[in-house]
Write a protein that holds these residues in place. Structure first.
Motif, PDB file in Angstrom:
ATOM      1  N   ALA A 116       0.834  -1.205   0.000  1.00 42.50           N
ATOM      2  CA  ALA A 116       0.000   0.000   0.000  1.00 42.50           C
ATOM      3  C   ALA A 116       0.868   1.255   0.000  1.00 42.50           C
ATOM      4  O   ALA A 116       0.602   2.222  -0.740  1.00 42.50           O
ATOM      5  CB  ALA A 116      -0.930  -0.013   1.209  1.00 42.50           C
ATOM      6  N   LYS A 117       1.916   1.268   0.816  1.00 40.44           N
ATOM      7  CA  LYS A 117       2.805   2.440   0.845  1.00 40.44           C
ATOM      8  C   LYS A 117       3.499   2.638  -0.500  1.00 40.44           C
ATOM      9  O   LYS A 117       3.608   3.775  -0.988  1.00 40.44           O
ATOM     10  CB  LYS A 117       3.836   2.268   1.961  1.00 40.44           C
ATOM     11  N   GLN A 118       3.936   1.540  -1.115  1.00 34.36           N
ATOM     12  CA  GLN A 118       4.631   1.657  -2.390  1.00 34.36           C
ATOM     13  C   GLN A 118       3.688   2.109  -3.499  1.00 34.36           C
ATOM     14  O   GLN A 118       4.031   2.969  -4.314  1.00 34.36           O
ATOM     15  CB  GLN A 118       5.264   0.311  -2.776  1.00 34.36           C
ATOM     16  N   TYR A 119       2.492   1.542  -3.528  1.00 31.79           N
ATOM     17  CA  TYR A 119       1.514   1.930  -4.553  1.00 31.79           C
ATOM     18  C   TYR A 119       1.160   3.411  -4.438  1.00 31.79           C
ATOM     19  O   TYR A 119       1.019   4.108  -5.443  1.00 31.79           O
ATOM     20  CB  TYR A 119       0.243   1.095  -4.424  1.00 31.79           C
ATOM     21  N   MET A 120       1.031   3.893  -3.214  1.00 33.78           N
ATOM     22  CA  MET A 120       0.683   5.301  -3.043  1.00 33.78           C
ATOM     23  C   MET A 120       1.848   6.190  -3.444  1.00 33.78           C
ATOM     24  O   MET A 120       1.660   7.257  -4.030  1.00 33.78           O
ATOM     25  CB  MET A 120       0.289   5.568  -1.583  1.00 33.78           C
ATOM     26  N   SER A 121       3.063   5.753  -3.165  1.00 31.06           N
ATOM     27  CA  SER A 121       4.237   6.515  -3.575  1.00 31.06           C
ATOM     28  C   SER A 121       4.335   6.608  -5.093  1.00 31.06           C
ATOM     29  O   SER A 121       4.760   7.640  -5.632  1.00 31.06           O
ATOM     30  CB  SER A 121       5.502   5.869  -2.999  1.00 31.06           C
ATOM     31  N   ASP A 122       3.920   5.541  -5.787  1.00 28.29           N
ATOM     32  CA  ASP A 122       4.011   5.499  -7.242  1.00 28.29           C
ATOM     33  C   ASP A 122       2.811   6.131  -7.941  1.00 28.29           C
ATOM     34  O   ASP A 122       2.836   6.306  -9.167  1.00 28.29           O
ATOM     35  CB  ASP A 122       4.139   4.045  -7.724  1.00 28.29           C
ATOM     36  N   ALA A 123       1.748   6.448  -7.201  1.00 27.83           N
ATOM     37  CA  ALA A 123       0.513   6.939  -7.828  1.00 27.83           C
ATOM     38  C   ALA A 123       0.743   8.268  -8.532  1.00 27.83           C
ATOM     39  O   ALA A 123       1.357   9.181  -7.977  1.00 27.83           O
ATOM     40  CB  ALA A 123      -0.580   7.087  -6.772  1.00 27.83           C
ATOM     41  N   ARG A 124       0.247   8.347  -9.748  1.00 26.86           N
ATOM     42  CA  ARG A 124       0.351   9.577 -10.531  1.00 26.86           C
ATOM     43  C   ARG A 124      -1.011  10.108 -10.939  1.00 26.86           C
ATOM     44  O   ARG A 124      -1.147  11.242 -11.368  1.00 26.86           O
ATOM     45  CB  ARG A 124       1.193   9.325 -11.788  1.00 26.86           C
ATOM     46  N   ARG A 125      -2.040   9.276 -10.864  1.00 28.67           N
ATOM     47  CA  ARG A 125      -3.401   9.656 -11.250  1.00 28.67           C
ATOM     48  C   ARG A 125      -4.371   9.152 -10.181  1.00 28.67           C
ATOM     49  O   ARG A 125      -4.051   8.211  -9.449  1.00 28.67           O
ATOM     50  CB  ARG A 125      -3.766   9.038 -12.607  1.00 28.67           C
ATOM     51  N   PRO A 126      -5.552   9.735 -10.082  1.00 34.85           N
ATOM     52  CA  PRO A 126      -6.511   9.279  -9.064  1.00 34.85           C
ATOM     53  C   PRO A 126      -6.820   7.790  -9.172  1.00 34.85           C
ATOM     54  O   PRO A 126      -6.954   7.114  -8.148  1.00 34.85           O
ATOM     55  CB  PRO A 126      -7.756  10.132  -9.340  1.00 34.85           C
ATOM     56  N   GLU A 127      -6.923   7.260 -10.393  1.00 29.68           N
ATOM     57  CA  GLU A 127      -7.280   5.848 -10.535  1.00 29.68           C
ATOM     58  C   GLU A 127      -6.206   4.906 -10.007  1.00 29.68           C
ATOM     59  O   GLU A 127      -6.473   3.722  -9.741  1.00 29.68           O
ATOM     60  CB  GLU A 127      -7.612   5.500 -11.987  1.00 29.68           C
ATOM     61  N   ASP A 128      -4.968   5.395  -9.844  1.00 34.03           N
ATOM     62  CA  ASP A 128      -3.900   4.556  -9.294  1.00 34.03           C
ATOM     63  C   ASP A 128      -4.151   4.188  -7.829  1.00 34.03           C
ATOM     64  O   ASP A 128      -3.548   3.248  -7.308  1.00 34.03           O
ATOM     65  CB  ASP A 128      -2.549   5.273  -9.410  1.00 34.03           C
ATOM     66  N   VAL A 129      -5.029   4.928  -7.186  1.00 34.69           N
ATOM     67  CA  VAL A 129      -5.288   4.717  -5.763  1.00 34.69           C
ATOM     68  C   VAL A 129      -6.044   3.415  -5.515  1.00 34.69           C
ATOM     69  O   VAL A 129      -5.995   2.857  -4.421  1.00 34.69           O
ATOM     70  CB  VAL A 129      -6.059   5.923  -5.194  1.00 34.69           C
ATOM     71  N   ARG A 130      -6.717   2.920  -6.523  1.00 35.56           N
ATOM     72  CA  ARG A 130      -7.494   1.703  -6.324  1.00 35.56           C
ATOM     73  C   ARG A 130      -6.610   0.553  -5.824  1.00 35.56           C
ATOM     74  O   ARG A 130      -7.014  -0.230  -4.961  1.00 35.56           O
ATOM     75  CB  ARG A 130      -8.185   1.295  -7.622  1.00 35.56           C
ATOM     76  N   ALA A 131      -5.401   0.446  -6.369  1.00 37.94           N
ATOM     77  CA  ALA A 131      -4.500  -0.628  -5.943  1.00 37.94           C
ATOM     78  C   ALA A 131      -4.130  -0.486  -4.468  1.00 37.94           C
ATOM     79  O   ALA A 131      -3.923  -1.488  -3.769  1.00 37.94           O
ATOM     80  CB  ALA A 131      -3.242  -0.619  -6.801  1.00 37.94           C
ATOM     81  N   VAL A 132      -4.049   0.744  -3.988  1.00 35.52           N
ATOM     82  CA  VAL A 132      -3.696   0.976  -2.580  1.00 35.52           C
ATOM     83  C   VAL A 132      -4.783   0.430  -1.664  1.00 35.52           C
ATOM     84  O   VAL A 132      -4.504  -0.325  -0.715  1.00 35.52           O
ATOM     85  CB  VAL A 132      -3.484   2.477  -2.319  1.00 35.52           C
ATOM     86  N   THR A 133      -6.032   0.809  -1.921  1.00 37.24           N
ATOM     87  CA  THR A 133      -7.105   0.366  -1.025  1.00 37.24           C
ATOM     88  C   THR A 133      -7.399  -1.122  -1.178  1.00 37.24           C
ATOM     89  O   THR A 133      -7.848  -1.765  -0.222  1.00 37.24           O
ATOM     90  CB  THR A 133      -8.371   1.207  -1.254  1.00 37.24           C
TER      91      THR A 133
END
Length: 451
Positions: A258-275
């Motif tokens: 979750a921490k890595q996915y959020m660090s890599d997020a560049r668009r709002p839709e990238d957040v889905r992988a975090v949750t």
């Protein structure tokens, strides 16, 4: 001979009566004959609303035309059939969907009874059930209008091209291309500058949405980290086995992911992988707790609807949002108790320009956040009638925030596509069992319990 003649003479009135009945049957209008499913399907391929001649008193031609125009203008795959009360019901939805061959949401009114079915690619079973329940008992024009209004807000996919009229994907693209071409020819460098400005503005809006969303996601990650810190478990402690260690390792990995996915997020839709990762991690902790306490392993359920930080839900409870209709939502034990006691649940609120608001009223950027927690077809039904549900079903939403959040656009045949008989019959079901028709969109594979 006279006796024989006497018998035949006495039977002549009966013979004439029989001939009269046959003649009346042959030449009488077939008012009670059921219109074939193929005929209804053919009509629905041409227009979204079909009213059987024997049910014309339910919905006038003008009302049907208005309803059809509304559906066409929305460019959604909604099919409405108004049939007589005694229409044969066995396999009606499945047969109608097969004969029409078009992916979509099918609504049928039979006399004063109403129900609906949908392909899961355009609307979940829960979503259909909530829509149907919200309009039960209304007169035909009001019921069909209300159902259409609410369904169009939450329905995925697009209308079939065979309807004509309305807004089609190819028509919009062609118009856009012609417009862009004219601007390029007339404006040259000026048009190019406009495009660049538009792209830059869109990128800025996405960054702003992600920044606002990042605050909430970071709170979720921090809360999960604190749960891990409070966990009194050591892989080498007495009684720990491989299954427990596996649960613990999966929870730790989910936290790191979750921490890595959020660090890599560049668009709002990238957040889905975090949750999604956080949801997986919390379930692993619930499984670990059950193993340590000697309880049965928990059922894999979605997190608590009111605040996913509460952990996996334990039951479903009826809840009605402000200005919306009642629906069942997954809840944790604490919120189930609050609702049963008539109290408000502990709702996850976030900052907005209008102050603190529940996440479902906070803006479209929260769609990916909610989709990671409540994916797999559940989300549309939960969000019916809320601001977030309306945003996510809008055509512009996918372009700005991505698709695939809870089967709003989950791949496969989308609404309006010609799939023929290639669909999941479980989405439609049979008529059968007892109870009332119109109970809600195929809970058990039946048409609301049967006619």
């Amino acid at each position: 001979m006279k006796a024989v003649l006497r018998i035949r003479t006495r039977s002549l009135p009966g013979l004439l009566l029989a001939l009269l009945v046959i003649a009346l049957t042959a030449f009488a209008p077939q008012a009670t004959a059921a219109t074939g499913v193929s005929t209804i399907a053919a009509a629905l391929r041409e227009s979204p609303v079909y009213v059987d001649p024997a049910a014309a008193g339910q919905l006038s031609a003008a009302e049907a035309d208005t309803l059809a125009r509304q559906i066409k203008d929305a460019n959604k795959p909604l099919f409405v059939a108004v049939l007589p009360a005694d229409y044969p019901t066995k396999d009606l939805f499945t047969d109608l969907r097969t004969a029409t061959g078009v992916t979509g949401l099918y609504a049928v009114r039979l006399g004063d009874r109403f129900d609906a079915r949908a392909d899961s690619s355009v609307l979940s079973r829960t979503g259909v059930r909530n829509l149907v329940t919200s309009v039960q008992g209304e007169p035909a024009p009001t019921q069909l209008t209300d159902f259409t209004d609410r369904a169009l807000t939450n329905l995925g996919g697009r209308a079939p091209s065979s309807w004509g009229g309305g807004t089609s994907g190819s028509g919009v693209s062609g118009t856009a291309l012609i417009t862009v071409g004219a601007v390029v020819v007339a404006g040259g460098a000026g048009a190019y500058a406009l495009v660049r400005r538009g792209r830059r503005r869109h990128a800025e809006e996405q960054r702003a949405a992600l920044d606002r969303l990042r605050v909430v996601v970071d709170e979720d990650i921090t809360a999960f980290g604190e749960e891990l810190d409070r966990l009194d478990f050591h892989p080498s402690e007495p009684g720990a086995d491989d299954a427990m260690r596996g649960d613990y390792e999966r929870a730790l990995n989910a936290y790191d992911q979750a921490k890595q996915y959020m660090s890599d997020a560049r668009r709002p839709e990238d957040v889905r992988a975090v949750t999604q990762a956080l949801e997986d991690g919390r379930f692993s902790l619930a499984a670990l707790a059950a193993r340590r306490e000697g309880r049965p392993l928990p059922e894999r359920r979605p997190p608590c609807f009111f605040d996913p930080r509460h952990g996996p839900s334990v039951t479903d409870a009826t809840w009605t949002p402000a200005g919306g209709s009642a629906r069942e939502v997954p809840v944790c034990a604490a919120d189930a108790t609050r609702l049963a006691d008539g109290r408000d649940p502990a709702v996850r609120e976030v900052d907005t320009d209008q102050g603190r608001r529940p996440y479902w009223d906070a803006g479209p950027a929260y769609g990916p956040w909610a989709g990671g927690y409540f994916g797999g077809g559940l989300l549309p039904g939960l969000l019916i009638g809320t601001a977030l549900g309306g945003w996510m079903s809008a055509p512009a939403y996918g372009a700005d925030y991505g698709t695939g959040y809870g089967d709003f656009s989950s791949g496969g045949y989308q609404g309006g596509d010609l799939s023929g008989a290639d669909f999941d019959p479980g989405d439609f079901g049979d008529f059968g069992g007892g109870g009332d028709f119109g109970g809600g969109g195929g809970d058990s594979g039946d048409f609301g319990g049967g006619f």
